[in-house]
Design a protein around this motif. Structure first.
Motif, mmCIF file in Angstrom:
data_model
loop_
_atom_site.group_PDB
_atom_site.id
_atom_site.type_symbol
_atom_site.label_atom_id
_atom_site.label_comp_id
_atom_site.label_asym_id
_atom_site.label_seq_id
_atom_site.Cartn_x
_atom_site.Cartn_y
_atom_site.Cartn_z
ATOM 1 N N ARG A 43 0.816 -1.222 0.000
ATOM 2 C CA ARG A 43 0.000 0.000 0.000
ATOM 3 C C ARG A 43 0.847 1.268 0.000
ATOM 4 O O ARG A 43 0.481 2.249 -0.632
ATOM 5 C CB ARG A 43 -0.959 -0.002 1.186
ATOM 6 C CG ARG A 43 -2.131 -0.921 1.007
ATOM 7 C CD ARG A 43 -3.204 -0.677 2.047
ATOM 8 N NE ARG A 43 -2.736 -0.635 3.409
ATOM 9 C CZ ARG A 43 -2.681 -1.677 4.228
ATOM 10 N NH1 ARG A 43 -3.052 -2.856 3.793
ATOM 11 N NH2 ARG A 43 -2.253 -1.541 5.464
ATOM 12 N N ASP A 44 1.983 1.244 0.697
ATOM 13 C CA ASP A 44 2.816 2.452 0.703
ATOM 14 C C ASP A 44 3.449 2.696 -0.660
ATOM 15 O O ASP A 44 3.721 3.825 -1.029
ATOM 16 C CB ASP A 44 3.869 2.401 1.803
ATOM 17 C CG ASP A 44 4.826 1.225 1.685
ATOM 18 O OD1 ASP A 44 4.597 0.332 0.860
ATOM 19 O OD2 ASP A 44 5.808 1.206 2.452
ATOM 20 N N THR A 47 0.285 4.254 -2.578
ATOM 21 C CA THR A 47 -0.196 5.572 -2.170
ATOM 22 C C THR A 47 0.922 6.550 -1.810
ATOM 23 O O THR A 47 0.645 7.720 -1.589
ATOM 24 C CB THR A 47 -1.115 5.438 -0.940
ATOM 25 O OG1 THR A 47 -0.361 4.894 0.144
ATOM 26 C CG2 THR A 47 -2.317 4.572 -1.244
ATOM 27 N N GLU A 50 2.809 6.041 4.310
ATOM 28 C CA GLU A 50 2.868 4.914 5.238
ATOM 29 C C GLU A 50 1.608 4.889 6.088
ATOM 30 O O GLU A 50 1.103 5.932 6.501
ATOM 31 C CB GLU A 50 4.109 5.035 6.113
ATOM 32 C CG GLU A 50 4.395 3.798 6.923
ATOM 33 C CD GLU A 50 5.732 3.864 7.623
ATOM 34 O OE1 GLU A 50 5.736 3.822 8.864
ATOM 35 O OE2 GLU A 50 6.753 3.973 6.926
ATOM 36 N N ASP A 51 1.103 3.698 6.344
ATOM 37 C CA ASP A 51 -0.033 3.545 7.243
ATOM 38 C C ASP A 51 0.318 2.503 8.300
ATOM 39 O O ASP A 51 1.438 2.002 8.347
ATOM 40 C CB ASP A 51 -1.321 3.213 6.480
ATOM 41 C CG ASP A 51 -1.239 1.912 5.701
ATOM 42 O OD1 ASP A 51 -0.350 1.092 5.979
ATOM 43 O OD2 ASP A 51 -2.085 1.710 4.820
ATOM 44 N N ILE A 52 -0.649 2.143 9.128
ATOM 45 C CA ILE A 52 -0.369 1.245 10.239
ATOM 46 C C ILE A 52 0.054 -0.145 9.762
ATOM 47 O O ILE A 52 0.837 -0.819 10.422
ATOM 48 C CB ILE A 52 -1.582 1.173 11.193
ATOM 49 C CG1 ILE A 52 -1.168 0.540 12.511
ATOM 50 C CG2 ILE A 52 -2.744 0.433 10.557
ATOM 51 C CD1 ILE A 52 -2.148 0.764 13.623
#
Length: 130
Positions: A43-44, A47, A50-52
């Protein structure tokens, strides 16, 4: 193998704590049923944020996943790939099973998108780095 992903997803949702893993299971179950024309991507990478699931918590989640479910799903995908390689017509399916075996070892932080979307995200990331 798609049904195995659904089973692990249901077990993860029952535990309440495993809901993030269950979500990943259902996404990858759909990918397992219809693998052609799609690709798993972090995902990073998609997008550029960075997410959890893509940070240190994602690493811990993937480590737990590897111990409890990842190894077993990877073994199932490798066994399915070997069974598909036996026939010439099954070789494309065997290659998809091998891709899914790699994904099953660490699915947290990944998502499934069309190949064109993944290629465009990688192109933009390479262009952005320059």
């Amino acid at each position: 193998m798609g049904l195995a992903w659904v089973l692990f997803g249901i077990l993860a949702f029952i535990s309440i704590v495993g809901i993030p893993w269950g979500r990943s299971c259902f996404v990858i179950a759909g990918f397992s049923f219809f693998p052609f024309g799609k690709e798993a991507i972090f995902r990073d990478e998609l997008t550029r944020a960075e997410d959890i699931g893509t940070g240190s918590f994602g690493f811990i989640g993937n480590a737990l996943w590897f111990v409890f479910a990842g190894v077993w799903l990877a073994i199932g995908h490798v066994a399915s790939a070997i069974a598909c390689f036996v026939t010439i017509i099954g070789i494309p399916f065997a290659l998809q099973h091998l891709k899914l075996a790699v994904i099953s070892l660490a699915p947290v932080g990944q998502t499934v998108v069309d190949k064109n979307v993944a290629a465009m995200a990688r192109y933009k990331n390479d262009k952005f780095k320059l």
